[in-house]
Design an enzyme around this catalytic site. Structure first.
Site, PDB file in Angstrom:
ATOM      1  N   THR A 288       0.828  -1.202   0.000  1.00 29.70           N
ATOM      2  CA  THR A 288       0.000   0.000   0.000  1.00 29.70           C
ATOM      3  C   THR A 288       0.859   1.246   0.000  1.00 29.70           C
ATOM      4  O   THR A 288       0.441   2.302  -0.483  1.00 29.70           O
ATOM      5  CB  THR A 288      -0.936  -0.005   1.218  1.00 29.70           C
ATOM      6  OG1 THR A 288      -1.681  -1.221   1.220  1.00 29.70           O
ATOM      7  CG2 THR A 288      -1.913   1.153   1.184  1.00 29.70           C
TER       8      THR A 288
ATOM      9  N   LYS B 210       3.512 -14.425   5.131  1.00 32.19           N
ATOM     10  CA  LYS B 210       2.337 -13.687   4.675  1.00 32.19           C
ATOM     11  C   LYS B 210       1.957 -14.183   3.286  1.00 32.19           C
ATOM     12  O   LYS B 210       2.815 -14.277   2.402  1.00 32.19           O
ATOM     13  CB  LYS B 210       2.640 -12.190   4.645  1.00 32.19           C
ATOM     14  CG  LYS B 210       1.467 -11.332   4.218  1.00 32.19           C
ATOM     15  CD  LYS B 210       1.849  -9.860   4.228  1.00 32.19           C
ATOM     16  CE  LYS B 210       0.658  -9.006   3.810  1.00 32.19           C
ATOM     17  NZ  LYS B 210       1.003  -7.576   3.739  1.00 32.19           N
TER      18      LYS B 210
ATOM     19  N   TYR C  13       7.054 -12.955   2.335  1.00 30.96           N
ATOM     20  CA  TYR C  13       5.836 -12.662   1.568  1.00 30.96           C
ATOM     21  C   TYR C  13       5.724 -13.702   0.460  1.00 30.96           C
ATOM     22  O   TYR C  13       6.491 -13.682  -0.505  1.00 30.96           O
ATOM     23  CB  TYR C  13       5.896 -11.254   0.997  1.00 30.96           C
ATOM     24  CG  TYR C  13       4.540 -10.611   0.764  1.00 30.96           C
ATOM     25  CD1 TYR C  13       3.364 -11.362   0.729  1.00 30.96           C
ATOM     26  CD2 TYR C  13       4.431  -9.245   0.591  1.00 30.96           C
ATOM     27  CE1 TYR C  13       2.136 -10.762   0.534  1.00 30.96           C
ATOM     28  CE2 TYR C  13       3.203  -8.629   0.390  1.00 30.96           C
ATOM     29  CZ  TYR C  13       2.062  -9.389   0.358  1.00 30.96           C
ATOM     30  OH  TYR C  13       0.850  -8.789   0.153  1.00 30.96           O
TER      31      TYR C  13
END
Length: 323
Positions: free
Chosen positions: A50, A167, A142
């Protein structure tokens, strides 16, 4: 190793504000992070998806992490939350970023995928290990794009206590279940996060496979409704959770899916609608059209009304005399 990090509350992914000259606007970023800390953020993931990780230089990523860490450090000791900084990409860049992050005040790193190329699993594992060695900070892997970790690779990596979590941004529930099962056999303390776009929509499924934590990009622009969703999710209040999905998140997802990159662009646009001068996204992302912006405003207004209604209901219930 430092004490284990605790992630309790909505996980906040701030945008990276850009000023009129295009540079990172540290003052706006500091205010943005401080405002969401006031709203109850449970962690700050700075300069990640983000926050336009893909568009930031190594120096800019360090600036973003430092500003976020300073905002958290300014809180009372019992009100501080973890700051996780994004690193990754080309190996040399990732190593340099990881080393710089030591001095920013960040508590951990989110390791985004390598740049452009894919390699075999043992090559991917060695890429991670090289960065972990340079980092001297805990690392969350990730799992997405060209960094898809197989169970055996995760078993190898989590044997290092500096790797504290995984994640998922890939979205294969069966694959993620396999990773959870393999990793927790070695490290029961490991952290698991749902990192899909607008993760609230898929979080019920992820909780079912042992992934209790999720990213909330929406919290950056709509903290009231994002917090209401989180509270319903934690309490197992399915009617409220589903209502919030229907009235806020699903309309947001339909708008998000109209244009590539809107998972980030809409968050920045939503903040601008509220008068926060975060600037535009950097290319190749693009800002919404005026018509899309108007629809986003309608969705945010609906979310704000619903959040207020739910808060009023809770207050009335708490104030009602008990039989």
């Amino acid at each position: 190793m430092p004490a284990p990090l605790t992630f309790d509350g909505v996980l906040f992914f701030p945008v990276t504000p850009f000023g009129d000259g295009g540079d990172v606007d540290e003052g706006v970023l500091r205010d943005h992070v401080a405002a969401r800390l006031d709203d109850g953020a449970g962690a700050v993931f700075a300069g990640c998806g983000t926050g336009e990780f893909h568009a930031l230089s190594i120096a800019e990523r360090a600036v973003v992490a430092r500003v976020a860490a300073q905002a958290v450090a300014g809180r009372p000791a019992d009100d501080r939350v973890p700051v996780v900084a994004g690193v990754g990409g080309a190996l040399g860049d990732a190593i340099e970023s990881a080393r710089r992050m030591r001095d920013t005040g960040a508590d951990a790193l989110l390791l985004l995928p390598p740049y452009l190329v894919s390699g075999p699993q043992h090559g991917l594992a060695r890429w991670v290990e090289t960065i972990v060695e340079a980092a001297d900070l805990p690392v969350v892997l990730y799992h997405r794009a060209n960094a898809l970790y197989r169970a055996a690779t995760v078993e190898r990596l989590v044997a290092d206590p500096r790797v504290i979590g995984v994640k998922d941004g890939h979205g294969d529930i069966a694959m993620m279940q396999e990773l959870v099962a393999a990793a927790t056999a070695i490290r029961p303390d490991l952290l698991f996060f749902n990192g899909l776009l607008t993760a609230e929509v898929s979080q019920a499924a992820y909780r079912g496979i042992g992934v209790p934590l999720y990213s909330s990009a929406a919290f950056a622009m709509a903290p009231g409704i994002a917090t209401a969703f989180y509270e319903a999710y934690r309490a197992g209040d399915e009617p409220t959770r589903l209502r919030i999905l229907r009235e806020f998140y699903l309309p947001l997802v339909r708008l998000r899916d109209e244009t590539p990159g809107f998972a980030v662009s809409l968050v920045k646009a939503g903040l601008r609608l509220q008068g926060v001068p975060v600037g535009s996204v950097r290319p190749p992302l693009a800002d919404p059209t005026d018509e899309q912006l108007a629809r986003l405003g309608t969705i945010l207004e609906a979310g704000e009304r619903l959040a207020q209604e739910l808060a009023d209901t809770r207050s009335a219930t708490a104030a009602a005399p008990r039989a």
